[in-house]
Write a protein that holds these residues in place. Structure first.
Motif, PDB file in Angstrom:
ATOM      1  N   GLY A   1       0.795  -1.225   0.000  1.00 24.88           N
ATOM      2  CA  GLY A   1       0.000   0.000   0.000  1.00 24.88           C
ATOM      3  C   GLY A   1       0.825   1.270   0.000  1.00 24.88           C
ATOM      4  O   GLY A   1       0.334   2.340  -0.356  1.00 24.88           O
ATOM      5  N   TYR A   2       2.088   1.170   0.409  1.00 22.29           N
ATOM      6  CA  TYR A   2       2.963   2.338   0.513  1.00 22.29           C
ATOM      7  C   TYR A   2       3.909   2.485  -0.674  1.00 22.29           C
ATOM      8  O   TYR A   2       4.764   3.367  -0.672  1.00 22.29           O
ATOM      9  N   ARG A   3       3.786   1.637  -1.691  1.00 26.83           N
ATOM     10  CA  ARG A   3       4.760   1.611  -2.776  1.00 26.83           C
ATOM     11  C   ARG A   3       4.998   2.996  -3.385  1.00 26.83           C
ATOM     12  O   ARG A   3       6.130   3.466  -3.490  1.00 26.83           O
ATOM     13  N   LYS A   4       3.910   3.629  -3.846  1.00 28.91           N
ATOM     14  CA  LYS A   4       4.091   4.905  -4.536  1.00 28.91           C
ATOM     15  C   LYS A   4       4.615   5.979  -3.583  1.00 28.91           C
ATOM     16  O   LYS A   4       5.452   6.808  -3.960  1.00 28.91           O
ATOM     17  N   LEU A   5       4.126   5.976  -2.356  1.00 30.61           N
ATOM     18  CA  LEU A   5       4.584   6.969  -1.374  1.00 30.61           C
ATOM     19  C   LEU A   5       6.069   6.791  -1.073  1.00 30.61           C
ATOM     20  O   LEU A   5       6.821   7.774  -0.979  1.00 30.61           O
ATOM     21  N   ALA A   6       6.484   5.534  -0.902  1.00 30.39           N
ATOM     22  CA  ALA A   6       7.890   5.260  -0.586  1.00 30.39           C
ATOM     23  C   ALA A   6       8.798   5.669  -1.740  1.00 30.39           C
ATOM     24  O   ALA A   6       9.870   6.255  -1.530  1.00 30.39           O
ATOM     25  N   LYS A   7       8.378   5.376  -2.962  1.00 34.93           N
ATOM     26  CA  LYS A   7       9.194   5.746  -4.117  1.00 34.93           C
ATOM     27  C   LYS A   7       9.208   7.270  -4.327  1.00 34.93           C
ATOM     28  O   LYS A   7      10.229   7.836  -4.745  1.00 34.93           O
ATOM     29  N   TYR A   8       8.106   7.915  -4.007  1.00 33.35           N
ATOM     30  CA  TYR A   8       8.087   9.386  -4.039  1.00 33.35           C
ATOM     31  C   TYR A   8       9.087   9.945  -3.026  1.00 33.35           C
ATOM     32  O   TYR A   8       9.823  10.904  -3.313  1.00 33.35           O
ATOM     33  N   ALA A   9       9.140   9.332  -1.848  1.00 34.92           N
ATOM     34  CA  ALA A   9      10.075   9.787  -0.809  1.00 34.92           C
ATOM     35  C   ALA A   9      11.517   9.596  -1.253  1.00 34.92           C
ATOM     36  O   ALA A   9      12.369  10.460  -1.021  1.00 34.92           O
ATOM     37  N   VAL A  10      11.805   8.460  -1.908  1.00 33.97           N
ATOM     38  CA  VAL A  10      13.157   8.223  -2.425  1.00 33.97           C
ATOM     39  C   VAL A  10      13.524   9.305  -3.432  1.00 33.97           C
ATOM     40  O   VAL A  10      14.624   9.886  -3.375  1.00 33.97           O
ATOM     41  N   TYR A  11      12.628   9.584  -4.356  1.00 29.83           N
ATOM     42  CA  TYR A  11      12.895  10.599  -5.387  1.00 29.83           C
ATOM     43  C   TYR A  11      13.045  11.986  -4.754  1.00 29.83           C
ATOM     44  O   TYR A  11      13.930  12.756  -5.134  1.00 29.83           O
ATOM     45  N   THR A  12      12.187  12.280  -3.768  1.00 28.27           N
ATOM     46  CA  THR A  12      12.254  13.574  -3.078  1.00 28.27           C
ATOM     47  C   THR A  12      13.608  13.767  -2.411  1.00 28.27           C
ATOM     48  O   THR A  12      14.151  14.870  -2.370  1.00 28.27           O
ATOM     49  N   GLY A  13      14.181  12.681  -1.900  1.00 31.60           N
ATOM     50  CA  GLY A  13      15.478  12.760  -1.228  1.00 31.60           C
ATOM     51  C   GLY A  13      16.663  12.803  -2.164  1.00 31.60           C
ATOM     52  O   GLY A  13      17.789  13.013  -1.727  1.00 31.60           O
ATOM     53  N   GLY A  14      16.428  12.603  -3.467  1.00 27.81           N
ATOM     54  CA  GLY A  14      17.529  12.674  -4.429  1.00 27.81           C
ATOM     55  C   GLY A  14      17.903  11.336  -5.044  1.00 27.81           C
ATOM     56  O   GLY A  14      18.800  11.256  -5.878  1.00 27.81           O
ATOM     57  N   GLY A  15      17.193  10.263  -4.643  1.00 24.48           N
ATOM     58  CA  GLY A  15      17.422   8.951  -5.231  1.00 24.48           C
ATOM     59  C   GLY A  15      16.664   8.788  -6.535  1.00 24.48           C
ATOM     60  O   GLY A  15      16.011   9.715  -7.018  1.00 24.48           O
ATOM     61  N   ALA A  16      16.759   7.592  -7.108  1.00 23.98           N
ATOM     62  CA  ALA A  16      16.110   7.306  -8.384  1.00 23.98           C
ATOM     63  C   ALA A  16      15.135   6.144  -8.223  1.00 23.98           C
ATOM     64  O   ALA A  16      15.298   5.307  -7.329  1.00 23.98           O
ATOM     65  N   ASN A  17      14.123   6.109  -9.089  1.00 19.03           N
ATOM     66  CA  ASN A  17      13.114   5.051  -9.029  1.00 19.03           C
ATOM     67  C   ASN A  17      13.393   3.936 -10.028  1.00 19.03           C
ATOM     68  O   ASN A  17      13.596   4.190 -11.213  1.00 19.03           O
ATOM     69  N   HIS A  18      13.413   2.710  -9.536  1.00 20.07           N
ATOM     70  CA  HIS A  18      13.382   1.537 -10.400  1.00 20.07           C
ATOM     71  C   HIS A  18      11.931   1.421 -10.871  1.00 20.07           C
ATOM     72  O   HIS A  18      11.146   2.362 -10.693  1.00 20.07           O
ATOM     73  N   ARG A  19      11.519   0.320 -11.448  1.00 24.41           N
ATOM     74  CA  ARG A  19      10.121   0.187 -11.890  1.00 24.41           C
ATOM     75  C   ARG A  19       9.175   0.296 -10.694  1.00 24.41           C
ATOM     76  O   ARG A  19       9.465  -0.199  -9.603  1.00 24.41           O
ATOM     77  N   LEU A  20       8.034   0.928 -10.918  1.00 28.77           N
ATOM     78  CA  LEU A  20       7.033   1.085  -9.865  1.00 28.77           C
ATOM     79  C   LEU A  20       6.327  -0.234  -9.593  1.00 28.77           C
ATOM     80  O   LEU A  20       5.984  -0.558  -8.455  1.00 28.77           O
ATOM     81  N   ASN A  21       6.097  -1.006 -10.645  1.00 29.22           N
ATOM     82  CA  ASN A  21       5.347  -2.253 -10.507  1.00 29.22           C
ATOM     83  C   ASN A  21       5.756  -3.231 -11.606  1.00 29.22           C
ATOM     84  O   ASN A  21       6.578  -2.910 -12.472  1.00 29.22           O
ATOM     85  N   LEU A  22       5.184  -4.409 -11.588  1.00 23.89           N
ATOM     86  CA  LEU A  22       5.530  -5.458 -12.538  1.00 23.89           C
ATOM     87  C   LEU A  22       5.049  -5.174 -13.955  1.00 23.89           C
ATOM     88  O   LEU A  22       5.496  -5.824 -14.902  1.00 23.89           O
ATOM     89  N   SER A  23       4.141  -4.219 -14.098  1.00 21.61           N
ATOM     90  CA  SER A  23       3.593  -3.901 -15.418  1.00 21.61           C
ATOM     91  C   SER A  23       4.443  -2.895 -16.188  1.00 21.61           C
ATOM     92  O   SER A  23       4.310  -2.796 -17.411  1.00 21.61           O
ATOM     93  N   GLU A  24       5.287  -2.154 -15.490  1.00 23.74           N
ATOM     94  CA  GLU A  24       6.022  -1.060 -16.143  1.00 23.74           C
ATOM     95  C   GLU A  24       7.167  -1.528 -17.034  1.00 23.74           C
ATOM     96  O   GLU A  24       7.407  -0.958 -18.092  1.00 23.74           O
TER      97      GLU A  24
END
Length: 287
Positions: free
Chosen positions: A145-168
């Motif tokens: 349930g926190y996937r998008k929020l957690a990845k937003y937090a990573v990006y906000t901190g200066g990190g990068a996002n791998h795929r959001l989900n298995l469909s991407e």
């Protein structure tokens, strides 16, 4: 520049945490707040300050208006800072004004969201700042349930996002390769049935590298390679297939990044960013 293999999570909206806020309220207030409802009247008001108690990167403020709306609280929120702001001990983040009882009831839920997401953002910021020549990637190792929020937090901190989900995007591992019969067959089957989607191929030994290069995935992931084999694999890839992106993974901590930082521009995926998180110390001081 967008930091990610697919579309990065650069912002979040109410629909991204609406269900989580609903769940948090049901969990914490199934039949009201016995303490607050006993001691405080609905007419009592207060002024509260959201205050940083340690240094870090702020994230998750958009949950506050959602909480106010969900609880129908007679409370106004004045935001002083934005997500991504660097905070230190004593930094005032924003202010709440209105019903004392309502603010007390939402206090813990509000802090849980903001402390958790700020902790992730701070984690990502520290690692990305220390190793700016690496693409520091998150993983799917997030709370349900926190996937998008957690990845937003990573990006906000200066990190990068791998795929959001298995469909991407596709990520081929040993089980997928075994089913297809070979690395080359697995990559080509996915490419044929999913044109336009990125393909990442995970290998776990140097002997697989030549076939991996021949299959021409978009990304080759070196999983749990020794330092010696990592160095050799990166040398071969940069000399023979510079168009293929390189990623390393496998229990990587900030200490292990010191070795990887000698290779400019490679990606490093770190479950550490989201599953080894300390809540950032932020308080709600009620006056």
């Amino acid at each position: 520049m967008n930091r990610g293999y697919t579309t990065p999570v650069t912002n979040i909206s109410e629909k991204d945490f609406d269900a989580l806020v609903e769940l948090a309220l049901e969990e914490d207030l199934p039949a009201g707040d016995i303490t607050t409802d006993t001691l405080f009247s609905k007419e009592e008001t207060c002024h509260a300050i959201l205050l940083a108690k340690e240094e870090g990167v702020l994230c998750g403020l958009s949950v506050i208006p959602c909480l106010i709306q969900k609880t129908q609280a007679k409370v106004t929120w004045t935001k002083i800072l934005e997500d991504g702001a660097t905070i230190t001990k004593g930094t005032v983040i924003g202010e709440l004004e209105g019903s004392l009882a309502s603010i007390l009831k939402m206090e813990r839920i509000l802090l849980n969201f903001i402390q958790y997401l700020s902790g992730i953002a701070t984690n990502a910021h520290r690692v990305s700042k220390e190793f700016p020549n690496l693409l520091i990637l998150d993983t799917r190792k997030t709370l349900p349930g926190y996937r998008k929020l957690a990845k937003y937090a990573v990006y906000t901190g200066g990190g990068a996002n791998h795929r959001l989900n298995l469909s991407e995007m596709a990520m081929l591992k040993d089980n997928h390769v075994a089913k297809a019969g070979s690395i080359f067959s697995a990559v080509n089957m996915v490419r044929k049935t999913n044109p336009g989607k990125k393909i990442e191929l995970e290998i776990d030994e140097l002997a697989q590298l030549n076939e991996a290069i021949e299959a021409k995935p978009d990304i080759i992931l070196l999983d749990n390679f020794s330092e010696k084999d990592t160095e050799e694999a990166i040398r071969i890839l940069k000399e023979n297939a510079p168009e293929i992106r390189i990623e390393c993974s496998g229990g990587i901590t900030p200490e292990k990044l010191k070795f990887l930082s000698k290779f400019n521009g490679i990606g490093v995926s770190m479950g550490y960013l989201t599953h080894t998180v300390k809540f950032l110390d932020i308080s709600l001081d009620i006056k």
